[in-house]
Design a protein around this motif. Structure first.
Motif, short mmCIF file in Angstrom:
data_model
loop_
_atom_site.label_atom_id
_atom_site.label_comp_id
_atom_site.label_asym_id
_atom_site.label_seq_id
_atom_site.Cartn_x
_atom_site.Cartn_y
_atom_site.Cartn_z
N GLU A 57 20.92 -36.71 -8.86
CA GLU A 57 20.51 -38.27 -9.20
C GLU A 57 21.71 -38.91 -9.68
O GLU A 57 21.99 -40.11 -9.39
CB GLU A 57 19.17 -38.37 -9.81
CG GLU A 57 18.11 -38.01 -8.90
CD GLU A 57 17.96 -38.65 -7.77
OE1 GLU A 57 18.32 -39.98 -7.47
OE2 GLU A 57 17.86 -37.86 -6.73
N ASP A 58 22.28 -38.25 -11.05
CA ASP A 58 23.43 -39.00 -11.41
C ASP A 58 24.46 -38.94 -10.64
O ASP A 58 25.03 -40.23 -10.41
CB ASP A 58 23.88 -38.00 -12.67
CG ASP A 58 24.69 -38.69 -13.75
OD1 ASP A 58 24.46 -40.23 -13.72
OD2 ASP A 58 25.21 -38.22 -14.48
N ALA A 59 24.85 -38.03 -9.78
CA ALA A 59 25.99 -38.28 -8.67
C ALA A 59 25.77 -39.41 -7.62
O ALA A 59 26.46 -39.98 -7.36
CB ALA A 59 26.01 -37.03 -8.12
N ARG A 60 24.26 -39.67 -7.44
CA ARG A 60 24.02 -40.65 -6.42
C ARG A 60 24.49 -42.00 -6.98
O ARG A 60 24.83 -42.54 -6.06
CB ARG A 60 22.62 -40.28 -5.92
CG ARG A 60 22.05 -41.32 -4.83
CD ARG A 60 20.65 -40.97 -4.62
NE ARG A 60 20.10 -39.76 -4.41
CZ ARG A 60 20.10 -38.64 -3.55
NH1 ARG A 60 20.86 -39.00 -2.61
NH2 ARG A 60 19.69 -37.64 -3.79
N LEU A 61 23.93 -42.23 -8.25
CA LEU A 61 24.19 -43.47 -8.81
C LEU A 61 25.75 -43.64 -8.94
O LEU A 61 26.24 -45.01 -8.58
CB LEU A 61 23.54 -43.51 -10.10
CG LEU A 61 22.08 -43.58 -10.44
CD1 LEU A 61 21.55 -43.53 -11.62
CD2 LEU A 61 21.52 -44.66 -9.60
N HIS A 62 26.47 -42.88 -9.55
CA HIS A 62 28.02 -42.87 -9.43
C HIS A 62 28.54 -42.95 -8.08
O HIS A 62 29.61 -43.61 -7.86
CB HIS A 62 28.50 -41.75 -10.20
CG HIS A 62 28.32 -41.68 -11.64
ND1 HIS A 62 27.08 -41.54 -12.58
CD2 HIS A 62 29.08 -42.55 -12.80
CE1 HIS A 62 27.04 -41.79 -13.65
NE2 HIS A 62 28.39 -42.12 -13.87
N GLN B 229 31.19 -37.27 -4.65
CA GLN B 229 31.37 -37.43 -6.10
C GLN B 229 31.04 -36.39 -6.87
O GLN B 229 32.05 -36.30 -8.00
CB GLN B 229 30.08 -38.51 -6.61
CG GLN B 229 30.02 -38.77 -7.81
CD GLN B 229 30.99 -39.54 -8.09
OE1 GLN B 229 31.46 -40.53 -7.63
NE2 GLN B 229 31.59 -39.61 -9.46
N ASN C 103 18.11 -31.52 -10.03
CA ASN C 103 18.07 -32.96 -9.65
C ASN C 103 18.65 -33.91 -10.27
O ASN C 103 18.89 -34.87 -9.96
CB ASN C 103 16.34 -32.93 -9.32
CG ASN C 103 15.92 -32.13 -8.28
OD1 ASN C 103 16.42 -31.88 -7.34
ND2 ASN C 103 14.68 -31.44 -8.27
N PRO C 104 18.38 -33.76 -11.67
CA PRO C 104 19.07 -34.73 -12.58
C PRO C 104 20.54 -34.96 -12.20
O PRO C 104 21.14 -36.11 -12.25
CB PRO C 104 18.87 -34.41 -14.00
CG PRO C 104 17.53 -33.29 -14.06
CD PRO C 104 17.78 -32.74 -12.50
N LEU C 105 21.46 -33.68 -12.12
CA LEU C 105 22.87 -34.02 -11.76
C LEU C 105 22.83 -34.62 -10.25
O LEU C 105 23.61 -35.39 -10.25
CB LEU C 105 23.41 -32.49 -11.70
CG LEU C 105 24.70 -32.57 -11.19
CD1 LEU C 105 25.60 -33.12 -12.13
CD2 LEU C 105 25.20 -31.02 -10.98
N TRP D 9 34.15 -35.23 -9.42
CA TRP D 9 33.93 -34.49 -10.78
C TRP D 9 34.41 -33.14 -11.19
O TRP D 9 34.98 -32.91 -12.13
CB TRP D 9 32.47 -34.48 -11.14
CG TRP D 9 31.72 -35.97 -11.49
CD1 TRP D 9 32.44 -37.18 -12.00
CD2 TRP D 9 30.54 -36.27 -11.52
NE1 TRP D 9 31.74 -38.13 -12.10
CE2 TRP D 9 30.36 -37.70 -11.78
CE3 TRP D 9 29.44 -35.62 -11.14
CZ2 TRP D 9 29.20 -38.37 -11.90
CZ3 TRP D 9 28.05 -36.36 -11.25
CH2 TRP D 9 28.21 -37.73 -11.80
#
Length: 75
Positions: free
Chosen positions: A13-18, A29, A9-11, A33
């Motif tokens: 969410e990070d991908a969602r922001l970027h 995204q 989930n943290p990955l 990466w």
């Protein structure tokens, strides 16, 4: 070919922001990466920014978003 994979989930969410900042979908995204990471590993002598520029150029070529360059002419 598509495949279902599990990601933390943290990955995601990070991908969602970027992705939002870059105008990509979350999947695009993560694919970006992945391509960047592979290119960095395959070309340890090149800097990350150079590889990012090369990937952007390759995308532009595929999308035919290039204009001819005229040597010696400034616009």
């Amino acid at each position: 070919m598509s495949a279902v994979i599990r990601l933390s989930n943290p990955l995601i969410e990070d991908a969602r922001l970027h992705a939002k900042a870059s105008g990509r979908s979350v999947s695009e995204q993560i694919e970006y990466w992945t391509r960047l990471g592979k290119a960095v590993e395959d070309n340890p002598d090149l800097g990350t920014h150079m590889i990012q520029d090369l990937l952007a150029g390759i995308k532009d070529i595929k999308l035919q978003k290039l204009a001819p360059y005229h040597f010696g002419i400034s616009r």
